[in-house]
Design a protein around this motif. Structure first.
Motif, mmCIF file in Angstrom:
data_model
loop_
_atom_site.group_PDB
_atom_site.id
_atom_site.type_symbol
_atom_site.label_atom_id
_atom_site.label_comp_id
_atom_site.label_asym_id
_atom_site.label_seq_id
_atom_site.Cartn_x
_atom_site.Cartn_y
_atom_site.Cartn_z
ATOM 1 N N VAL A 7 -5.041 -5.130 -0.704
ATOM 2 C CA VAL A 7 -5.065 -3.937 0.141
ATOM 3 C C VAL A 7 -5.142 -2.710 -0.760
ATOM 4 N N ASP A 8 -6.124 -1.868 -0.503
ATOM 5 C CA ASP A 8 -6.262 -0.620 -1.251
ATOM 6 C C ASP A 8 -5.735 0.499 -0.360
ATOM 7 N N ALA A 15 -7.949 -0.015 3.029
ATOM 8 C CA ALA A 15 -8.983 -1.049 3.084
ATOM 9 C C ALA A 15 -8.379 -2.352 2.586
ATOM 10 N N ALA A 16 -8.652 -3.433 3.304
ATOM 11 C CA ALA A 16 -8.062 -4.717 2.917
ATOM 12 C C ALA A 16 -9.109 -5.812 3.038
ATOM 13 N N ALA A 17 -8.945 -6.845 2.218
ATOM 14 C CA ALA A 17 -9.907 -7.948 2.274
ATOM 15 C C ALA A 17 -9.258 -9.248 1.836
ATOM 16 N N LYS A 30 -10.983 -1.973 7.472
ATOM 17 C CA LYS A 30 -10.697 -0.606 7.022
ATOM 18 C C LYS A 30 -10.049 0.173 8.155
ATOM 19 N N ARG A 31 -9.001 0.937 7.851
ATOM 20 C CA ARG A 31 -8.383 1.829 8.839
ATOM 21 C C ARG A 31 -8.150 3.177 8.156
ATOM 22 N N SER A 32 -8.010 4.228 8.963
ATOM 23 C CA SER A 32 -7.656 5.497 8.318
ATOM 24 C C SER A 32 -6.143 5.516 8.066
ATOM 25 N N THR A 33 -5.738 6.232 7.023
ATOM 26 C CA THR A 33 -4.330 6.258 6.613
ATOM 27 C C THR A 33 -3.576 7.356 7.351
ATOM 28 N N PRO A 34 -2.496 7.025 8.065
ATOM 29 C CA PRO A 34 -1.641 8.086 8.616
ATOM 30 C C PRO A 34 -0.763 8.630 7.489
ATOM 31 N N ALA A 35 -1.389 9.387 6.580
ATOM 32 C CA ALA A 35 -0.775 9.707 5.288
ATOM 33 C C ALA A 35 0.510 10.517 5.397
ATOM 34 N N GLU A 42 2.958 2.272 6.389
ATOM 35 C CA GLU A 42 3.402 0.900 6.137
ATOM 36 C C GLU A 42 3.012 -0.015 7.296
ATOM 37 N N GLN A 43 3.090 0.514 8.517
ATOM 38 C CA GLN A 43 2.692 -0.283 9.675
ATOM 39 C C GLN A 43 1.192 -0.591 9.631
ATOM 40 N N THR A 44 0.398 0.410 9.210
ATOM 41 C CA THR A 44 -1.047 0.202 9.103
ATOM 42 C C THR A 44 -1.359 -0.900 8.084
ATOM 43 N N ILE A 45 -0.643 -0.881 6.957
ATOM 44 C CA ILE A 45 -0.831 -1.925 5.933
ATOM 45 C C ILE A 45 -0.500 -3.293 6.539
ATOM 46 N N ALA A 46 0.650 -3.361 7.229
ATOM 47 C CA ALA A 46 1.063 -4.639 7.831
ATOM 48 C C ALA A 46 0.044 -5.093 8.877
#
Ligand SMILES: [Zn+2]
Length: 371
Positions: A7-8, A15-17, A30-35, A42-46
């Protein structure tokens, strides 16, 4: 073959693969980051990991995150483009996923990807310099990532190259990335267009008629067409790059520099002036080999591929360590049991010596003089 998820996590996108052991990407999201919100990031990563796990059996999960990762690989100390401040990223993502993850700095992950599967394959002394908004960098020594004592090694973008020079986002003046980065390239082109509009017609045309409209990919395009103004911008940025690489070679003496980031898409338009400046500036030139200066090969996937591979290797190493520990503990226990059995057998065979005799036998014959 063990698959891993990389995961980047950047300031604008996650972005994850799913990546195989040869560095090939099997599926990507790919998702946008709720920076602004660490919890939502962290939820987006999960979420992306969970989505990928639905279709693939994976053995390891690695995150390459844009910020300072502590030396334990657990906490994001600081991130310039995310709201992470002393954020226990590893624990938070593990809680959400219910399984271990490995956390690495994004530039380190990219360098690892390039060294394993990309431009620096086969080299053990590698420095990655990625020219984007600023400069991202990473160091590999003896085939291992060099992280420094606190996990923050490899930030040459903030080495001062011009005393009292341009103000940097870090608060200091004259940092390298103010002269050598995607932002520096754009600033150079816009300033040139403002000062000499007649000489920057193609750049202005691509920028919609105004200097402020000129962006990085357009400068690359104009340079590729042979536009002298755009080529001049790459000469300047490439010159700063080569000079900086010579300074880095003075410290690290790497075999290979990998140049990544958006600016590197210009290829030789950037690398040729960089190599010329490097060879001019290198101390002892003529009496030492020149390091390779190569363009990154994995592009925006380098961080994903590197994070996945690092996670797979870290988990394999940990499993091996656990196995070795268990085997050694079992061997120690067996030896102790055997010794106890021997002692018991010996005690049965011969009557015990009187306690006083035993003490006499074990007393040292000489006392060492005290110095
Ligand atoms: Zn700086």
């Amino acid at each position: 073959m063990t698959l891993a998820i990389g995961v980047d996590v950047g300031g604008t996108k996650v972005a994850a693969a799913v990546v195989d052991e040869d560095g090939r990407i099997l599926a990507k999201l790919k998702r946008s980051t709720p920076a602004a919100s660490p919890a939502r990031t962290e939820q987006t990563i999960a979420d992306v990991v969970t989505d990928l796990q639905a279709d693939f059996e994976v053995g390891a999960i690695g995150l390459g995150a844009a910020g300072f990762v502590d030396s334990a690989g657990a906490t994001m100390l600081f991130a310039p483009n995310l709201a992470w401040r002393d954020e226990p990223l590893k624990a938070r993502v593990e809680e959400r996923l219910g399984r271990p993850v490995v956390v690495e700095n994004d530039a380190n992950a990219s360098a690892w990807g390039e060294a394993r599967f990309g431009a620096a394959r086969g080299y053990r002394e590698v420095m990655l310099v990625a020219l984007g908004t600023g400069i991202g960098a990473a160091i590999i020594i003896g085939g291992e990532l060099y992280r420094g004592r606190w996990g923050i090694a490899g930030e040459p973008g903030h080495v001062r190259v011009v005393p009292d020079g341009r103000l940097c986002g870090c608060g200091n003046r004259g940092c390298w990335e103010q002269y050598c980065s995607g932002n520096a390239l754009v600033a150079e082109a816009r300033e040139f267009a403002r000062r000499t509009p007649g000489g920057a017609m193609r750049l202005l045309q691509l920028g919609g008629g105004v200097a402020e409209g000129i962006s990085g990919p357009e400068i690359t395009r104009a340079a590729a067409e042979g536009d002298p103004a755009a080529l001049r911008c790459f000469q300047i940025i490439g010159g700063w790059l080569g000079q900086g690489l010579a300074d880095l070679a003075a410290i690290l003496d790497p075999a290979c520099f990998v140049i990544g980031g958006g600016v590197s898409e210009a290829g030789d338009l950037l690398i040729d002036p960089a190599r010329a400046a490097f060879e001019r500036a290198l101390t002892g030139r003529g009496y030492r080999p020149f390091a390779e200066i190569k363009v990154a090969e994995l592009g925006e996937d380098a961080g994903i591929v590197g994070a996945a591979d690092l996670a797979r290797q870290t988990l394999a190493r940990e499993a091996l360590a656990r196995e070795t520990f268990a085997r050694e503990a079992a061997a120690r226990e067996a030896a102790a049991r055997e010794a106890a059995a021997r002692e018991a057998a010996a005690a049965q065979a011969a009557p015990a010596q009187p306690a006083i005799g035993r003490r006499l036998l074990t007393r040292p014959l000489f006392r060492r003089p005290v110095a």
